[in-house]
Design a protein around this motif. Sequence first.
Motif, short mmCIF file in Angstrom:
data_model
loop_
_atom_site.label_atom_id
_atom_site.label_comp_id
_atom_site.label_asym_id
_atom_site.label_seq_id
_atom_site.Cartn_x
_atom_site.Cartn_y
_atom_site.Cartn_z
N LYS A 1 -18.05 -19.58 -9.23
CA LYS A 1 -17.05 -19.11 -8.28
C LYS A 1 -17.71 -18.16 -7.30
N LEU A 2 -17.63 -18.51 -6.00
CA LEU A 2 -18.13 -17.66 -4.93
C LEU A 2 -16.95 -17.02 -4.22
N GLY A 3 -17.06 -15.73 -3.93
CA GLY A 3 -16.03 -15.06 -3.15
C GLY A 3 -16.06 -15.53 -1.72
N ALA A 4 -15.02 -15.18 -0.97
CA ALA A 4 -14.97 -15.56 0.44
C ALA A 4 -16.13 -14.97 1.23
N ASP A 5 -16.77 -13.90 0.67
CA ASP A 5 -17.92 -13.29 1.31
C ASP A 5 -19.24 -13.91 0.89
N GLY A 6 -19.19 -14.92 0.03
CA GLY A 6 -20.40 -15.60 -0.42
C GLY A 6 -21.02 -15.05 -1.68
N ARG A 7 -20.49 -13.94 -2.21
CA ARG A 7 -21.05 -13.36 -3.43
C ARG A 7 -20.55 -14.11 -4.66
N GLU A 8 -21.43 -14.23 -5.64
CA GLU A 8 -21.08 -14.94 -6.87
C GLU A 8 -20.15 -14.07 -7.72
N ARG A 9 -18.95 -14.57 -8.01
CA ARG A 9 -17.98 -13.84 -8.83
C ARG A 9 -18.23 -14.08 -10.31
N TRP A 10 -18.43 -15.33 -10.68
CA TRP A 10 -18.79 -15.65 -12.07
C TRP A 10 -19.43 -17.02 -12.14
N ARG A 11 -20.08 -17.25 -13.26
CA ARG A 11 -20.73 -18.53 -13.56
C ARG A 11 -20.47 -18.82 -15.03
N VAL A 12 -19.95 -20.00 -15.34
CA VAL A 12 -19.55 -20.36 -16.70
C VAL A 12 -20.16 -21.70 -17.09
N ARG A 13 -20.73 -21.76 -18.28
CA ARG A 13 -21.16 -23.05 -18.83
C ARG A 13 -19.96 -23.75 -19.43
N ILE A 14 -19.95 -25.08 -19.34
CA ILE A 14 -18.82 -25.87 -19.83
C ILE A 14 -19.25 -26.84 -20.92
N GLY A 15 -20.22 -26.44 -21.73
CA GLY A 15 -20.73 -27.32 -22.77
C GLY A 15 -22.11 -27.81 -22.40
N ASP A 16 -22.42 -29.05 -22.78
CA ASP A 16 -23.75 -29.60 -22.47
C ASP A 16 -23.69 -30.79 -21.53
N SER A 17 -22.51 -31.03 -20.89
CA SER A 17 -22.36 -32.16 -19.98
C SER A 17 -21.66 -31.72 -18.71
N ALA A 18 -22.20 -32.12 -17.58
CA ALA A 18 -21.60 -31.79 -16.29
C ALA A 18 -20.54 -32.83 -15.93
N PRO A 19 -19.60 -32.49 -15.06
CA PRO A 19 -18.62 -33.48 -14.60
C PRO A 19 -19.24 -34.46 -13.61
N LEU A 20 -18.71 -35.67 -13.57
CA LEU A 20 -19.17 -36.68 -12.62
C LEU A 20 -18.27 -36.75 -11.39
N ALA A 21 -17.04 -36.26 -11.52
CA ALA A 21 -16.08 -36.29 -10.43
C ALA A 21 -15.68 -34.88 -10.04
N PRO A 22 -15.12 -34.69 -8.85
CA PRO A 22 -14.66 -33.36 -8.46
C PRO A 22 -13.61 -32.82 -9.43
N ALA A 23 -13.55 -31.51 -9.53
CA ALA A 23 -12.52 -30.86 -10.33
C ALA A 23 -11.24 -30.77 -9.51
N VAL A 24 -10.20 -30.17 -10.10
CA VAL A 24 -8.92 -30.00 -9.43
C VAL A 24 -8.29 -28.69 -9.89
N LEU A 25 -7.57 -28.02 -9.01
CA LEU A 25 -6.78 -26.85 -9.39
C LEU A 25 -5.37 -27.31 -9.75
N THR A 26 -4.85 -26.82 -10.88
CA THR A 26 -3.49 -27.17 -11.29
C THR A 26 -2.51 -26.10 -10.79
N SER A 27 -1.24 -26.25 -11.15
CA SER A 27 -0.18 -25.40 -10.60
C SER A 27 -0.40 -23.92 -10.85
N ASP A 28 -0.95 -23.56 -12.03
CA ASP A 28 -1.14 -22.14 -12.35
C ASP A 28 -2.52 -21.63 -12.00
N GLY A 29 -3.30 -22.40 -11.24
CA GLY A 29 -4.63 -21.97 -10.82
C GLY A 29 -5.74 -22.33 -11.78
N THR A 30 -5.41 -23.06 -12.86
CA THR A 30 -6.44 -23.53 -13.78
C THR A 30 -7.34 -24.54 -13.08
#
Length: 421
Positions: A114-143
Amino acid sequence: MSAARTTAPGPRRPRRARTAGLAAAGLLLSAAAPLAFADAVDTSRPHTIVVGAPRGFAPSERLDARRTGRSSARLPFPAREAWRRQLRGGIDAAPLVDAAGDLLLTLTVPEVVKLGADGRERWRVRIGDSAPLAPAVLTSDGTLALITSSGVAVGLTPAGSVRFAVPLGLRGRDADVTPLALDDGGLVAALGRSLVELAADGTVRARAEIADRATGALLAGPEGTLVTTESGAVLTWRPPGAPRRLGSLGGVPRRGAALADARTLLAVVDARRLVALDLPTGTAGVRAGAAFSALDGPPAIGAGGVAVVLSTTGLLLGVNASGDLAFRVAIDRPPGAQPADGGLSGLFGAGDAKPSPPIVLDRTGRVGFVRAGGRAGVVEADGNVSIAAERVCSAPVAVVPAGEERMAIACRDGTVVMLAR
């Protein structure tokens, strides 16, 4: 539609099943460090559910559930570079932009940044050992919801903690179709010939099989989720019913489609034709064809349902419902340059051999683009072109609105560039 909050009692689940589910998620993510833990939830107590359309400047690929590529925020004109960031890890998918203007990027390594609107890195999270092949999506509650290449649905909170990690029991290497966020907070994913609907907490609540492999992106249609397939078939699915065939586009909509209105689906088919499918009747017709060389899809949808596409020869085309040209702008010739062929190169452009990322447009008719060769800019409704960079990067992946008069470009090498007025 703005998001709304309702309170509902949580479902009761057997203690043994709940314990087993938590253990499975823990095994999937325990090896991925550093990793924020999901918040504990007591399912016997009331909990808040957020419903409504996801919020943000680009909450999903092509900006909305109809994949129109149309932004409510103005694009910058003239466009100038505001900042540039180089991330560790490549980028293959379009970034998301939330309501605060922060960018969320899934990388070619199993990490989300996650990059802030100013370009600074807000956080970086690993999601296991496999990357996604398709774009992600934001759901109704911001997930932020994504499907990894190992077939696991992962949800991250806006703060970067893991909300859910659910194995779907399907081949992850088929998870290259963009999921669809639903207004009730859930989402629909396609993995090969399988469709899966998830609740807001990641629970699988419906499954279905289709005859052909899904491709492109899932869309919100008038009667349920619209699915385009590799054979050109268009299906609609609303659980608990089975998927139903509506018609055929007559070719492969490799990069997906867009819903122009309640009955018209538009797609670039076989990279050569702009095809319109009338959903109620299943009738397909060609609106623009080979006269403009190869076309980069999917189209963006402008005012009055005009389809806006970019050709590989550098022509920005607006095609109305009758198949007539509403406008035509050459964007590859440098401003002020005079063609040596009496004007033909100005008409047909210099051209890029590779497909360019899909264009975006705003409420005023401005069009944001980045060419395969790296040329990036914005076109005004009157045809004036503002070039922000002749080569913003060597391999651009996507261009998205990122706030009022702001536009972000993501590149395959991990470069992220913000353009602003």
